[in-house]
Motif scaffolding. Structure first.
Motif, PDB file in Angstrom:
ATOM      1  N   ARG A 145     -17.279  41.388  81.784  1.00 54.45           N
ATOM      2  CA  ARG A 145     -17.647  41.632  83.335  1.00 54.45           C
ATOM      3  C   ARG A 145     -16.818  40.870  84.095  1.00 54.45           C
ATOM      4  N   MET A 146     -16.399  39.720  83.612  1.00 51.30           N
ATOM      5  CA  MET A 146     -15.590  38.679  84.266  1.00 51.30           C
ATOM      6  C   MET A 146     -14.068  39.391  84.291  1.00 51.30           C
ATOM      7  N   TRP A 147     -13.606  39.876  83.163  1.00 51.18           N
ATOM      8  CA  TRP A 147     -12.476  40.590  83.275  1.00 51.18           C
ATOM      9  C   TRP A 147     -12.155  41.619  83.967  1.00 51.18           C
ATOM     10  N   MET A 148     -13.090  42.671  84.250  1.00 50.48           N
ATOM     11  CA  MET A 148     -13.288  43.618  85.017  1.00 50.48           C
ATOM     12  C   MET A 148     -12.892  43.313  86.348  1.00 50.48           C
ATOM     13  N   ARG A 149     -13.801  42.015  86.864  1.00 53.51           N
ATOM     14  CA  ARG A 149     -13.922  41.630  88.454  1.00 53.51           C
ATOM     15  C   ARG A 149     -12.601  41.164  88.611  1.00 53.51           C
ATOM     16  N   GLN A 150     -11.930  40.289  87.574  1.00 55.09           N
ATOM     17  CA  GLN A 150     -10.708  39.682  87.876  1.00 55.09           C
ATOM     18  C   GLN A 150      -9.466  40.724  87.900  1.00 55.09           C
ATOM     19  N   ASN A 151      -9.425  41.777  87.286  1.00 59.86           N
ATOM     20  CA  ASN A 151      -8.375  42.592  87.249  1.00 59.86           C
ATOM     21  C   ASN A 151      -8.437  43.652  88.209  1.00 59.86           C
ATOM     22  N   VAL A 152      -9.543  44.110  88.978  1.00 63.91           N
ATOM     23  CA  VAL A 152      -9.680  45.160  89.816  1.00 63.91           C
ATOM     24  C   VAL A 152      -8.987  44.704  91.276  1.00 63.91           C
ATOM     25  N   PRO A 153      -7.943  45.211  91.476  1.00 60.50           N
ATOM     26  CA  PRO A 153      -7.206  44.669  92.896  1.00 60.50           C
ATOM     27  C   PRO A 153      -7.835  44.513  93.841  1.00 60.50           C
ATOM     28  N   THR A 154      -7.440  43.668  94.801  1.00 59.40           N
ATOM     29  CA  THR A 154      -8.299  43.126  95.695  1.00 59.40           C
ATOM     30  C   THR A 154      -8.458  43.935  96.957  1.00 59.40           C
ATOM     31  N   GLU A 155      -7.650  44.930  97.132  1.00 57.22           N
ATOM     32  CA  GLU A 155      -7.764  45.894  98.032  1.00 57.22           C
ATOM     33  C   GLU A 155      -8.606  47.090  97.799  1.00 57.22           C
ATOM     34  N   LYS A 156      -8.842  47.092  96.308  1.00 56.58           N
ATOM     35  CA  LYS A 156      -9.962  48.094  95.852  1.00 56.58           C
ATOM     36  C   LYS A 156     -11.293  47.596  95.823  1.00 56.58           C
ATOM     37  N   LYS A 157     -11.523  46.395  96.117  1.00 56.97           N
ATOM     38  CA  LYS A 157     -12.916  45.775  95.943  1.00 56.97           C
ATOM     39  C   LYS A 157     -13.687  46.114  97.003  1.00 56.97           C
ATOM     40  N   PRO A 158     -14.929  46.265  97.094  1.00 55.65           N
ATOM     41  CA  PRO A 158     -15.751  46.485  98.029  1.00 55.65           C
ATOM     42  C   PRO A 158     -15.962  45.313  99.097  1.00 55.65           C
ATOM     43  N   THR A 159     -16.546  45.288 100.275  1.00 59.90           N
ATOM     44  CA  THR A 159     -16.707  44.204 101.127  1.00 59.90           C
ATOM     45  C   THR A 159     -17.107  42.908 100.390  1.00 59.90           C
ATOM     46  N   ASN A 160     -18.340  43.019  99.623  1.00 62.33           N
ATOM     47  CA  ASN A 160     -18.620  41.810  99.053  1.00 62.33           C
ATOM     48  C   ASN A 160     -17.914  41.186  97.759  1.00 62.33           C
ATOM     49  N   GLY A 161     -16.806  42.086  97.310  1.00 58.20           N
ATOM     50  CA  GLY A 161     -15.659  41.437  96.501  1.00 58.20           C
ATOM     51  C   GLY A 161     -16.120  41.467  95.281  1.00 58.20           C
ATOM     52  N   ILE A 162     -17.415  42.335  94.969  1.00 59.77           N
ATOM     53  CA  ILE A 162     -17.915  42.501  93.406  1.00 59.77           C
ATOM     54  C   ILE A 162     -17.882  44.201  93.239  1.00 59.77           C
ATOM     55  N   PRO A 163     -16.848  44.554  92.379  1.00 61.59           N
ATOM     56  CA  PRO A 163     -16.567  46.058  92.104  1.00 61.59           C
ATOM     57  C   PRO A 163     -17.973  46.345  91.031  1.00 61.59           C
ATOM     58  N   LEU A 164     -18.244  47.505  91.300  1.00 62.03           N
ATOM     59  CA  LEU A 164     -19.219  48.263  90.488  1.00 62.03           C
ATOM     60  C   LEU A 164     -18.735  49.121  89.414  1.00 62.03           C
ATOM     61  N   PRO A 165     -19.438  49.496  88.220  1.00 59.76           N
ATOM     62  CA  PRO A 165     -19.051  50.224  87.288  1.00 59.76           C
ATOM     63  C   PRO A 165     -19.252  51.650  87.764  1.00 59.76           C
ATOM     64  N   PRO A 166     -18.679  52.690  87.347  1.00 57.01           N
ATOM     65  CA  PRO A 166     -17.751  52.691  86.208  1.00 57.01           C
ATOM     66  C   PRO A 166     -16.150  52.146  86.967  1.00 57.01           C
TER      67      PRO A 166
END
Length: 233
Positions: free
Chosen positions: A46-67
């Motif tokens: 979970r931590m690796w996924m959140r850290q490696n999703v580019p910032t511009e691709k993250k939702p407003t709250n900053g927490i990307p959801l799977p998949p």
């Protein structure tokens, strides 16, 4: 190259579960080798996924959801971008993988390459002198001459239009003046006729009044005479 799909095995969201099933099912249908990494049971995933999703691709709250999909360490995209690539027949390009021979995506790429090469060769054959440079002075001179000619033609066209407008205005004024003169004469005649009628009416009334006054005077005289005769008797 290994395709990594980060999933949540114990997600309570029906929408997330459906999206995960769609991605996994399509990869299996294409026989693409991939690895499922569960973020619900593994904190490191979970931590690796959140850290490696580019910032511009993250939702407003900053927490990307799977998949979330990766090719080794390179981010490919989420479900929405995967679905768009699927609709455009560009899944292999989306995953960063070469399309297998015989696939529609490979055929489309070959078609594009062939058409592009053929187009370049055709242009080279049809225009062999395109590579010949024309002196800047000549290009500027031709362009300047064309601009001057266009400017002269525009001025002549504008001058002709102005003369036509002036002629039309004068013709309209002449017609208006011609229409006004008969109208003025008719008005003058009507005014004279009305004046004559008024004069005749006035004279007739004056004659009637004079006649009435004369009749009144005669009646008064007759009354006076009768009175005098009665007094004399």
């Amino acid at each position: 190259m290994v395709i990594k799909v980060f999933l949540a095995s114990s997600s309570g969201s029906t929408a997330i579960k459906k999206k995960q099933q769609d991605v996994v099912g399509f990869l299996e249908a294409l026989k693409v080798d991939y690895t499922q990494l569960d973020i619900a049971c593994n904190e490191e995933n979970r931590m690796w996924m959140r850290q490696n999703v580019p910032t511009e691709k993250k939702p407003t709250n900053g927490i990307p959801l799977p998949p979330q999909i990766f090719n080794e360490e390179s981010y490919c995209g989420d479900y929405d971008t995967f679905f768009e690539a699927k609709e455009d027949n560009l899944v292999y390009t989306f995953l960063g993988l070469p399309p297998p021979p015989g696939s529609k995506e490979a055929a489309d790429k070959e078609h594009i390459v062939e058409n592009g090469t053929h187009a370049e060769e055709t242009n080279a054959e049809e225009n062999p002198d395109d590579s010949t440079e024309v002196p800047v002075e000549e290009r500027n001179g031709d362009a300047h001459g064309e601009e001057e000619q266009e400017a002269c033609e525009e001025e002549e066209g504008e001058g002709g239009e102005e003369e036509e407008e002036v002629a039309d205005d004068e013709a309209m004024e002449g017609e208006t003046a011609g229409d006004e003169e008969p109208a003025e004469e008719e008005e003058a005649e009507e005014a004279e006729e009305e004046t004559d009628e008024v004069t005749e009416d006035t004279e007739a009334r004056a004659a009637e009044e004079e006649q009435e006054e004369a009749d009144d005077d005669r009646e008064e005289e007759e009354d006076v005479e009768e009175t005098q005769e009665e007094e004399a008797e």
